[in-house]
Motif scaffolding. Structure first.
Motif, mmCIF file in Angstrom:
data_model
loop_
_atom_site.group_PDB
_atom_site.id
_atom_site.type_symbol
_atom_site.label_atom_id
_atom_site.label_comp_id
_atom_site.label_asym_id
_atom_site.label_seq_id
_atom_site.Cartn_x
_atom_site.Cartn_y
_atom_site.Cartn_z
ATOM 1 N N ALA A 123 2.773 13.013 7.224
ATOM 2 C CA ALA A 123 2.826 12.261 5.965
ATOM 3 C C ALA A 123 1.888 11.058 6.011
ATOM 4 C CB ALA A 123 4.261 11.808 5.678
ATOM 5 N N ILE A 124 1.854 10.364 7.129
ATOM 6 C CA ILE A 124 0.961 9.209 7.276
ATOM 7 C C ILE A 124 -0.494 9.660 7.202
ATOM 8 C CG2 ILE A 124 0.183 7.400 8.876
ATOM 9 C CD1 ILE A 124 2.852 6.793 7.466
ATOM 10 N N GLN A 125 -0.820 10.795 7.833
ATOM 11 C CA GLN A 125 -2.192 11.318 7.785
ATOM 12 C C GLN A 125 -2.591 11.662 6.354
ATOM 13 O OE1 GLN A 125 -4.412 11.166 10.261
ATOM 14 N NE2 GLN A 125 -2.734 10.145 11.303
ATOM 15 N N LYS A 126 -1.668 12.209 5.565
ATOM 16 C CA LYS A 126 -1.953 12.498 4.153
ATOM 17 C C LYS A 126 -2.280 11.202 3.409
ATOM 18 C CE LYS A 126 0.838 16.630 3.397
ATOM 19 N NZ LYS A 126 1.969 17.189 2.642
ATOM 20 N N PHE A 127 -1.508 10.153 3.693
ATOM 21 C CA PHE A 127 -1.751 8.857 3.063
ATOM 22 C C PHE A 127 -3.129 8.324 3.441
ATOM 23 C CE2 PHE A 127 -1.602 4.213 3.725
ATOM 24 C CZ PHE A 127 -1.577 3.814 2.396
ATOM 25 N N ILE A 128 -3.475 8.402 4.725
ATOM 26 C CA ILE A 128 -4.775 7.911 5.196
ATOM 27 C C ILE A 128 -5.911 8.680 4.530
ATOM 28 C CG2 ILE A 128 -6.286 7.785 7.228
ATOM 29 C CD1 ILE A 128 -3.691 7.114 8.850
ATOM 30 N N GLU A 129 -5.770 10.012 4.441
ATOM 31 C CA GLU A 129 -6.811 10.837 3.820
ATOM 32 C C GLU A 129 -6.983 10.483 2.346
ATOM 33 O OE1 GLU A 129 -5.949 14.956 4.590
ATOM 34 O OE2 GLU A 129 -5.923 14.604 6.759
ATOM 35 N N ARG A 130 -5.864 10.348 1.633
ATOM 36 C CA ARG A 130 -5.960 10.026 0.205
ATOM 37 C C ARG A 130 -6.553 8.641 -0.004
ATOM 38 N NH1 ARG A 130 -1.084 10.833 -4.001
ATOM 39 N NH2 ARG A 130 -1.174 12.938 -3.131
ATOM 40 N N THR A 131 -6.178 7.687 0.852
ATOM 41 C CA THR A 131 -6.705 6.328 0.752
ATOM 42 C C THR A 131 -8.205 6.307 1.015
ATOM 43 O OG1 THR A 131 -4.574 5.451 1.462
ATOM 44 C CG2 THR A 131 -6.444 3.970 1.601
ATOM 45 N N ALA A 132 -8.659 7.047 2.023
ATOM 46 C CA ALA A 132 -10.097 7.107 2.346
ATOM 47 C C ALA A 132 -10.881 7.716 1.199
ATOM 48 C CB ALA A 132 -10.321 7.900 3.625
ATOM 49 N N THR A 133 -10.359 8.789 0.614
ATOM 50 C CA THR A 133 -11.033 9.441 -0.510
ATOM 51 C C THR A 133 -11.089 8.506 -1.713
ATOM 52 O OG1 THR A 133 -10.275 11.589 0.248
ATOM 53 C CG2 THR A 133 -10.983 11.443 -2.041
ATOM 54 N N THR A 134 -9.983 7.844 -2.015
ATOM 55 C CA THR A 134 -9.943 6.919 -3.147
ATOM 56 C C THR A 134 -10.902 5.753 -2.931
ATOM 57 O OG1 THR A 134 -7.639 7.509 -3.538
ATOM 58 C CG2 THR A 134 -8.416 5.473 -4.560
ATOM 59 N N ALA A 135 -10.961 5.231 -1.707
ATOM 60 C CA ALA A 135 -11.864 4.116 -1.415
ATOM 61 C C ALA A 135 -13.316 4.528 -1.597
ATOM 62 C CB ALA A 135 -11.636 3.607 0.004
ATOM 63 N N ASP A 147 0.811 -1.216 0.000
ATOM 64 C CA ASP A 147 0.000 0.000 0.000
ATOM 65 C C ASP A 147 0.842 1.262 0.000
ATOM 66 O OD1 ASP A 147 -2.479 -1.383 0.122
ATOM 67 O OD2 ASP A 147 -2.160 -1.718 2.250
ATOM 68 N N LEU A 148 1.959 1.251 0.708
ATOM 69 C CA LEU A 148 2.766 2.457 0.881
ATOM 70 C C LEU A 148 4.235 2.095 0.946
ATOM 71 C CD1 LEU A 148 2.975 5.525 1.514
ATOM 72 C CD2 LEU A 148 2.707 4.921 3.935
ATOM 73 N N VAL A 149 5.055 2.902 0.263
ATOM 74 C CA VAL A 149 6.498 2.710 0.271
ATOM 75 C C VAL A 149 7.165 4.025 0.677
ATOM 76 C CG1 VAL A 149 8.529 2.315 -1.183
ATOM 77 C CG2 VAL A 149 6.499 0.936 -1.527
ATOM 78 N N PHE A 150 8.104 3.939 1.614
ATOM 79 C CA PHE A 150 8.988 5.057 1.915
ATOM 80 C C PHE A 150 10.218 4.843 1.052
ATOM 81 C CE2 PHE A 150 6.250 5.073 5.525
ATOM 82 C CZ PHE A 150 6.142 6.407 5.868
ATOM 83 N N LEU A 151 10.470 5.758 0.150
ATOM 84 C CA LEU A 151 11.505 5.552 -0.862
ATOM 85 C C LEU A 151 12.530 6.678 -0.820
ATOM 86 C CD1 LEU A 151 12.273 3.728 -3.272
ATOM 87 C CD2 LEU A 151 10.804 5.138 -4.703
ATOM 88 N N ASP A 152 13.785 6.305 -0.582
ATOM 89 C CA ASP A 152 14.859 7.296 -0.588
ATOM 90 C C ASP A 152 15.184 7.622 -2.040
ATOM 91 O OD1 ASP A 152 17.101 8.882 -0.108
ATOM 92 O OD2 ASP A 152 17.726 7.638 1.581
ATOM 93 N N ILE A 153 15.434 8.874 -2.324
ATOM 94 C CA ILE A 153 15.721 9.269 -3.705
ATOM 95 C C ILE A 153 17.127 8.850 -4.106
ATOM 96 C CG2 ILE A 153 16.075 11.251 -5.228
ATOM 97 C CD1 ILE A 153 13.635 12.514 -3.992
ATOM 98 N N GLN A 154 18.093 9.028 -3.211
ATOM 99 C CA GLN A 154 19.473 8.663 -3.545
ATOM 100 C C GLN A 154 19.815 7.316 -2.923
ATOM 101 O OE1 GLN A 154 21.825 12.176 -2.459
ATOM 102 N NE2 GLN A 154 22.171 12.384 -4.654
ATOM 103 N N MET A 155 19.940 6.305 -3.807
ATOM 104 C CA MET A 155 20.316 4.969 -3.356
ATOM 105 C C MET A 155 21.551 4.539 -4.148
ATOM 106 S SD MET A 155 16.594 3.152 -2.756
ATOM 107 C CE MET A 155 16.109 3.123 -4.474
#
Length: 192
Positions: free
Chosen positions: A67-79, A7-15
């Protein structure tokens, strides 16, 4: 584990081998992403991919929680939007007293938050007090019919009679439009 949906990935830009952006581009159906990096210069590049948020290291707990709250809000809206687009019933059942009460979407004018409760105002003139937080109720309502217009109000788009300044008129009631919600409301209604 391989068949589980991410559902969610924390992704570093520089790897070391491949950048986070290159990795994201390589995914066919990417999950929601929150970019993390020590360099603010990469922020704009991340938003091209409709990421949830961009966290600059070192990451504070408060910023992580936002950031987690933004994810929850977007997920609720999409659902909610998915439920409405799948031609599911035009109603929901909500726990009330010792049972469940049916709420027909077309009959709801708007909802007002009152601490740990919500009051649903119907186009019949009746109202119903339920023991539920507004955020939870918002996730249950279809996003193509209902929109949050204030931290304490959700309205049924079908029943809006007039928008003037920062006030919505529904059935002779005036509902305030919060500054943080006006752009989303106008986008949903396709207003300039």
């Amino acid at each position: 584990m391989q068949g589980d949906k991410i559902d969610l990935v924390f992704l570093d830009i520089q790897m070391p081998v491949i950048s986070g952006v290159e990795f994201l581009k390589s995914l066919r159906n990417p999950p929601s992403v929150i970019f993390t990096t020590a360099f603010s210069k990469f922020a704009m590049e991340g938003y091209e991919f409709n990421i949830i948020d961009y966290l600059l290291k070192p990451i504070t707990f408060e910023r992580f929680n936002q950031a987690i709250q933004k994810f929850i809000e977007r997920t609720a809206t999409t659902a909610a939007e998915t439920r409405s687009s799948n031609h599911l019933p035009a109603y929901t059942f909500i726990k009330h007293e010792s049972g469940f009460i049916r709420i027909d979407y077309d009959e709801v004018n708007y909802v007002v938050a009152e601490k740990d409760y919500c009051t649903i105002f119907f186009n019949t003139g009746k109202k119903l007090l339920i023991g539920m937080h507004l955020k939870l109720l918002e996730g249950m309502l279809p996003g193509n019919v209902f929109v949050r217009v204030h931290r304490s109000y959700i309205v049924n788009l079908k029943h809006i009679k007039l928008i003037k300044g920062n006030i919505i008129n529904i059935a002779d009631d005036e509902i305030p439009i919060g500054a943080n919600y006006k752009v989303a409301l106008f986008d949903k209604l396709q207003l300039p």
